[in-house]
Enzyme design. Structure first.
Site, PDB file in Angstrom:
ATOM      1  N   GLU A 139       0.807  -1.226   0.000  1.00 58.90           N
ATOM      2  CA  GLU A 139       0.000   0.000   0.000  1.00 58.90           C
ATOM      3  C   GLU A 139       0.838   1.273   0.000  1.00 58.90           C
ATOM      4  O   GLU A 139       0.572   2.207   0.763  1.00 58.90           O
ATOM      5  CB  GLU A 139      -0.983  -0.017   1.185  1.00 58.90           C
ATOM      6  CG  GLU A 139      -1.919  -1.227   1.160  1.00 58.90           C
ATOM      7  CD  GLU A 139      -2.801  -1.343   2.402  1.00 58.90           C
ATOM      8  OE1 GLU A 139      -2.873  -0.389   3.191  1.00 58.90           O
ATOM      9  OE2 GLU A 139      -3.424  -2.404   2.573  1.00 58.90           O
ATOM     10  N   ASN A 180       2.260  -5.271  -2.999  1.00 59.48           N
ATOM     11  CA  ASN A 180       0.878  -5.642  -2.692  1.00 59.48           C
ATOM     12  C   ASN A 180       0.046  -4.380  -2.448  1.00 59.48           C
ATOM     13  O   ASN A 180       0.488  -3.460  -1.756  1.00 59.48           O
ATOM     14  CB  ASN A 180       0.897  -6.506  -1.424  1.00 59.48           C
ATOM     15  CG  ASN A 180      -0.403  -7.239  -1.160  1.00 59.48           C
ATOM     16  OD1 ASN A 180      -0.933  -7.923  -2.037  1.00 59.48           O
ATOM     17  ND2 ASN A 180      -0.930  -7.103   0.049  1.00 59.48           N
ATOM     18  N   HIS A 216     -10.285  -6.911  -1.452  1.00 57.56           N
ATOM     19  CA  HIS A 216     -11.335  -6.846  -0.422  1.00 57.56           C
ATOM     20  C   HIS A 216     -12.565  -6.263  -1.118  1.00 57.56           C
ATOM     21  O   HIS A 216     -12.642  -5.060  -1.356  1.00 57.56           O
ATOM     22  CB  HIS A 216     -10.877  -5.980   0.748  1.00 57.56           C
ATOM     23  CG  HIS A 216      -9.723  -6.578   1.486  1.00 57.56           C
ATOM     24  ND1 HIS A 216      -9.852  -7.715   2.250  1.00 57.56           N
ATOM     25  CD2 HIS A 216      -8.418  -6.231   1.554  1.00 57.56           C
ATOM     26  CE1 HIS A 216      -8.676  -8.032   2.760  1.00 57.56           C
ATOM     27  NE2 HIS A 216      -7.791  -7.145   2.351  1.00 57.56           N
ATOM     28  N   GLU A 246      -5.751 -11.223  -0.928  1.00 59.47           N
ATOM     29  CA  GLU A 246      -6.518 -11.031   0.316  1.00 59.47           C
ATOM     30  C   GLU A 246      -8.019 -11.063   0.046  1.00 59.47           C
ATOM     31  O   GLU A 246      -8.782 -10.259   0.603  1.00 59.47           O
ATOM     32  CB  GLU A 246      -6.132  -9.695   0.978  1.00 59.47           C
ATOM     33  CG  GLU A 246      -4.644  -9.538   1.239  1.00 59.47           C
ATOM     34  CD  GLU A 246      -4.292  -8.263   2.001  1.00 59.47           C
ATOM     35  OE1 GLU A 246      -5.187  -7.616   2.574  1.00 59.47           O
ATOM     36  OE2 GLU A 246      -3.101  -7.906   2.009  1.00 59.47           O
ATOM     37  N   ASP A 248     -11.821 -11.302   0.008  1.00 54.31           N
ATOM     38  CA  ASP A 248     -13.060 -11.538   0.764  1.00 54.31           C
ATOM     39  C   ASP A 248     -14.152 -10.713   0.108  1.00 54.31           C
ATOM     40  O   ASP A 248     -13.871  -9.762  -0.619  1.00 54.31           O
ATOM     41  CB  ASP A 248     -12.925 -11.267   2.277  1.00 54.31           C
ATOM     42  CG  ASP A 248     -12.300  -9.932   2.623  1.00 54.31           C
ATOM     43  OD1 ASP A 248     -12.409  -8.973   1.821  1.00 54.31           O
ATOM     44  OD2 ASP A 248     -11.715  -9.818   3.724  1.00 54.31           O
TER      45      ASP A 248
HETATM   46  O1  G3I Z   1      -3.497  -9.096  19.054  1.00 55.17           O
HETATM   47  C1  G3I Z   1      -4.196  -8.022  19.698  1.00 55.17           C
HETATM   48  C2  G3I Z   1      -4.731  -8.462  21.006  1.00 55.17           C
HETATM   49  O2  G3I Z   1      -3.653  -8.770  21.872  1.00 55.17           O
HETATM   50  C3  G3I Z   1      -5.602  -7.345  21.584  1.00 55.17           C
HETATM   51  O3  G3I Z   1      -6.192  -7.773  22.768  1.00 55.17           O
HETATM   52  C4  G3I Z   1      -6.688  -6.949  20.596  1.00 55.17           C
HETATM   53  C5  G3I Z   1      -7.529  -5.795  21.083  1.00 55.17           C
HETATM   54  O4  G3I Z   1      -8.039  -5.033  20.009  1.00 55.17           O
HETATM   55  O5  G3I Z   1      -6.076  -6.556  19.399  1.00 55.17           O
HETATM   56  C6  G3I Z   1      -5.317  -7.590  18.796  1.00 55.17           C
HETATM   57  O6  G3I Z   1      -4.748  -7.113  17.639  1.00 55.17           O
HETATM   58  C7  G3I Z   1      -5.597  -6.940  16.543  1.00 55.17           C
HETATM   59  C8  G3I Z   1      -5.084  -7.781  15.400  1.00 55.17           C
HETATM   60  O7  G3I Z   1      -5.841  -7.538  14.232  1.00 55.17           O
HETATM   61  C9  G3I Z   1      -5.119  -9.263  15.707  1.00 55.17           C
HETATM   62  O8  G3I Z   1      -6.430  -9.718  15.793  1.00 55.17           O
HETATM   63  C10 G3I Z   1      -5.618  -5.486  16.154  1.00 55.17           C
HETATM   64  O9  G3I Z   1      -6.238  -4.711  17.156  1.00 55.17           O
HETATM   65  C11 G3I Z   1      -6.320  -5.289  14.838  1.00 55.17           C
HETATM   66  O10 G3I Z   1      -6.138  -3.940  14.414  1.00 55.17           O
HETATM   67  C12 G3I Z   1      -5.745  -6.205  13.798  1.00 55.17           C
HETATM   68  O11 G3I Z   1      -6.472  -6.042  12.610  1.00 55.17           O
HETATM   69  C13 G3I Z   1      -5.815  -6.486  11.445  1.00 55.17           C
HETATM   70  C14 G3I Z   1      -5.687  -5.342  10.456  1.00 55.17           C
HETATM   71  O12 G3I Z   1      -5.083  -5.802   9.272  1.00 55.17           O
HETATM   72  C15 G3I Z   1      -4.878  -4.198  11.049  1.00 55.17           C
HETATM   73  O13 G3I Z   1      -4.804  -3.151  10.192  1.00 55.17           O
HETATM   74  C16 G3I Z   1      -6.627  -7.606  10.814  1.00 55.17           C
HETATM   75  O14 G3I Z   1      -6.632  -8.737  11.689  1.00 55.17           O
HETATM   76  C17 G3I Z   1      -6.019  -8.002   9.460  1.00 55.17           C
HETATM   77  O15 G3I Z   1      -6.885  -8.888   8.811  1.00 55.17           O
HETATM   78  C18 G3I Z   1      -5.859  -6.764   8.580  1.00 55.17           C
HETATM   79  O16 G3I Z   1      -5.239  -7.162   7.378  1.00 55.17           O
HETATM   80  C19 G3I Z   1      -4.985  -6.134   6.425  1.00 55.17           C
HETATM   81  C20 G3I Z   1      -3.738  -6.542   5.663  1.00 55.17           C
HETATM   82  O17 G3I Z   1      -2.678  -6.738   6.560  1.00 55.17           O
HETATM   83  C21 G3I Z   1      -3.365  -5.520   4.590  1.00 55.17           C
HETATM   84  N1  G3I Z   1      -4.472  -5.272   3.703  1.00 55.17           N
HETATM   85  C22 G3I Z   1      -5.710  -4.888   4.358  1.00 55.17           C
HETATM   86  C23 G3I Z   1      -6.117  -5.937   5.394  1.00 55.17           C
HETATM   87  C24 G3I Z   1      -7.426  -5.589   6.025  1.00 55.17           C
HETATM   88  O18 G3I Z   1      -7.321  -4.400   6.771  1.00 55.17           O
END
Ligand code: G3I
Length: 327
Positions: A139, A180, A216, A246, A248
């Site tokens: 990005e 990506n 997405h 990615e 969905d």
């Molecule tokens: O691991 C912590 C946990 O310890 C904590 O208690 C909890 C509380 O909010 O947060 C957890 O972390 C989260 C993490 O996902 C794991 O579940 C983060 O808050 C959350 O922000 C994070 O979101 C991820 C997101 O990227 C962050 O920007 C999504 O799972 C993930 O699917 C998403 O993936 C991105 C790609 O990397 C890039 N392209 C877009 C895509 C969707 O946004």
């Protein structure tokens, strides 16, 4: 919890992908791989590769400048090796999920270069030979095609992209290295800029091998497949491979039959498109079941993936499988 049991007389997604000459993958998290045998068995039965959804992000890997935490990433890579799956490493440089110490460090250009070089070479080097492909830069461009003003761009300039690919290549010369992004699937201002960026990188001899199209998507706004095909074609002509990285397909909180049918069509069409295009080498969905999807939240429920919360195959699963089979 019981193990995932695929009906023995039915084709799996991975068999359908094999017949298409492409690789089908899924984004996974370390927690359920450790604790949920159904999740782990499903992944191994249905897919040929896994992408680290969060485990290789800088925020997770780098609790401090002096330390690395590889526990989640190791769990995913060990699982994949044990089950004969390939790994896509996501992601070396992204402006989100950057650790606080790096955001707030007020580092000079030279300091930041040293930090990023150490980061990329340590991480890629650790998994040399075990992670087949990396999303090196994620990005880096905005919708209008200009460079996103990230910490990396603001302090280093666009050269950070060249250097990231060079450092990754030095650390694992056999790994496939990807740029990506999202919103650059069809031919538009952003994908024109991606194409121009990749053209410049190739002309300079930078080791970049592929482009990831995140995809997405929303069921009610399907992509123009002719435009996607033309975009894949021009990237292929540069000598690059393209993967859907990615995928969905959002349907919102309470989809009606028409929205679900539209979701199925998107999955079918993208499976068929990737099969049909020589330049499309793989297709990865962004999560296993709807329960673990990043867009399915209590505030905004959704059902964008192939398996429901009980790990049952959805109509979307069969649609994608049919598309991959060329059905
Ligand atoms: O691991 C912590 C946990 O310890 C904590 O208690 C909890 C509380 O909010 O947060 C957890 O972390 C989260 C993490 O996902 C794991 O579940 C983060 O808050 C959350 O922000 C994070 O979101 C991820 C997101 O990227 C962050 O920007 C999504 O799972 C993930 O699917 C998403 O993936 C991105 C790609 O990397 C890039 N392209 C877009 C895509 C969707 O946004």
């Amino acid at each position: 919890m019981s193990s995932f049991a695929h009906p023995p007389d039915e084709m799996t997604l991975r068999q359908a992908a094999d017949s298409a000459g492409i690789r089908v993958g899924v984004a996974v998290q370390a927690g359920p791989l450790r604790n949920d045998a159904t999740y782990a068995d499903l992944v191994a039965a249905e897919f040929q590769s896994v992408t680290t959804e969060n485990a290789l992000k800088m925020e997770v890997l780098r609790p401090s400048r002096a330390s690395f935490d590889f526990s989640d990433a190791d769990a995913i890579v060990d699982f994949a090796q044990g089950r004969g799956l390939a790994v896509r490493g996501h992601v070396l440089l992204w402006h989100r999920q950057v650790p606080g110490w790096l955001e707030a460090g007020d580092f000079s250009r030279e300091e930041l270069l040293a930090i990023l070089r150490e980061h990329i070479q340590t991480v890629v080097g650790r998994y040399r030979g075990r992670i087949a492909a990396w999303d090196v830069v994620n990005e880096a461009l905005l919708e209008d095609g200009s460079y996103r003003p990230t910490l990396f761009y603001n302090v280093i300039g666009a050269e950070y992209i060249d250097l990231a690919f060079q450092w990754a290549h030095e650390a694992d010369p056999d790994a496939l290295l990807f740029y990506n992004d999202y919103g650059a699937e069809e031919q538009n201002a952003k994908s024109d800029a991606v194409y121009a960026l990749l053209t410049r990188l190739r002309q300079r001899g930078i080791p970049v091998h592929g482009v990831g199209m995140q995809m997405h998507l929303n069921a009610t706004q399907p992509l123009n497949l002719y435009s996607v095909a033309a975009n894949v074609g021009r990237l292929e002509a540069l000598g690059l491979r393209v993967e859907i990285t990615e995928l969905d397909v959002s349907v919102g909180a309470s989809p009606d039959a028409a929205q679900l049918a539209a979701q199925n069509s998107v999955y079918f069409n993208l499976g068929a498109l990737c099969r049909a295009l020589r330049g499309c080498a793989g297709l990865t969905v962004w999560g296993v079941s709807d329960a673990g999807s990043w867009i399915n939240t209590p505030q905004s429920p959704d059902a964008p993936l192939l398996f429901d919360v009980a790990y049952e195959r959805k109509a979307a699963y069969f649609a994608l499988r049919d598309g991959l089979r060329g059905g």
